[in-house]
Design a protein around this motif. Structure first.
Motif, PDB file in Angstrom:
ATOM      1  N   GLN A 171     -23.854  15.216  29.661  1.00  0.00           N
ATOM      2  CA  GLN A 171     -24.464  16.807  30.504  1.00  0.00           C
ATOM      3  C   GLN A 171     -23.126  17.526  30.615  1.00  0.00           C
ATOM      4  O   GLN A 171     -23.239  18.910  30.388  1.00  0.00           O
ATOM      5  N   THR A 206     -20.219  20.441  18.149  1.00  0.00           N
ATOM      6  CA  THR A 206     -20.575  22.017  17.982  1.00  0.00           C
ATOM      7  C   THR A 206     -19.167  22.507  17.294  1.00  0.00           C
ATOM      8  O   THR A 206     -18.064  21.711  17.388  1.00  0.00           O
ATOM      9  N   ASN A 215     -20.259  23.194  26.176  1.00  0.00           N
ATOM     10  CA  ASN A 215     -20.438  23.524  24.640  1.00  0.00           C
ATOM     11  C   ASN A 215     -19.781  22.857  23.645  1.00  0.00           C
ATOM     12  O   ASN A 215     -19.427  23.286  22.662  1.00  0.00           O
ATOM     13  N   GLN A 265     -21.884  18.761  27.046  1.00  0.00           N
ATOM     14  CA  GLN A 265     -22.793  19.926  26.713  1.00  0.00           C
ATOM     15  C   GLN A 265     -22.528  21.275  27.571  1.00  0.00           C
ATOM     16  O   GLN A 265     -22.711  22.233  26.995  1.00  0.00           O
ATOM     17  N   GLU A 313     -23.895  18.970  21.431  1.00  0.00           N
ATOM     18  CA  GLU A 313     -25.439  19.237  21.816  1.00  0.00           C
ATOM     19  C   GLU A 313     -25.912  18.076  21.960  1.00  0.00           C
ATOM     20  O   GLU A 313     -25.689  16.881  21.097  1.00  0.00           O
ATOM     21  N   TYR A 314     -26.438  17.795  23.098  1.00  0.00           N
ATOM     22  CA  TYR A 314     -27.092  16.255  23.525  1.00  0.00           C
ATOM     23  C   TYR A 314     -28.520  16.304  23.762  1.00  0.00           C
ATOM     24  O   TYR A 314     -29.053  17.380  24.476  1.00  0.00           O
TER      25      TYR A 314
END
Length: 156
Positions: free
Chosen positions: A38, A61, A44, A41, A47-48
């Motif tokens: 988290q 990413t 950035n 993510q 993407e999880y």
């Protein structure tokens, strides 16, 4: 992020579930993994998605790729690749290199993804400068006199 770097990942690379399962089984605190994903993510970098208790989708990413290869400068990378190619010619007595061999060498992990994207540009530039020439079907690169002279000046 280390695992992405270990496999020389680029934007869009997805960590395989086969890697995640054994790794997760070693963790004593499963919640730590969720928190880490988290956080990555939120920054950035990835993407999880957690599909269910045992299936995850973790994708790198563009910002994550930039994080893995932070000091990338096109001019420096081109100079590095070019210098290395001339070193390969110097090591080869007949001053001939197969393009396939170079591809295998460089795309087998020696170059990061950002460097791989400019590899063909470097080859094209040394051909355009007449430092090397190609044979029929572009399978071989031959060092020219001009290239040999430059190589002897550049490589000490």
């Amino acid at each position: 992020m280390n695992r992405f770097q270990e496999v020389n990942a680029e934007k869009g690379h997805i960590l395989p579930q086969a890697w995640l399962t054994p790794y997760l089984s070693k963790l004593k605190r499963k919640a730590f993994f969720e928190q880490a994903m988290q956080q990555l993510q939120a920054e950035n970098l990835i993407e999880y998605q957690k599909k269910d208790e045992a299936h995850y989708h973790i994708m790198l990413t563009q910002q994550g790729e930039d994080y893995l290869y932070p000091d990338f400068k096109v001019a420096d990378a081109k100079r590095k690749i070019r210098h290395d190619i001339f070193a390969k010619f110097k090591a080869n007595q007949d001053k001939t290199i197969t393009y396939r061999w170079l591809n295998t060498l460089y795309f087998g992990g020696q170059l990061n993804p950002k460097e791989q994207r400019i590899f063909d540009d470097v080859i094209e530039s040394i051909i355009k400068e007449k430092l090397v020439t190609t044979s029929l079907l572009n399978h071989f690169l031959y060092l020219t006199e001009k290239g040999e002279k430059l190589m002897s000046e550049v490589l000490v």
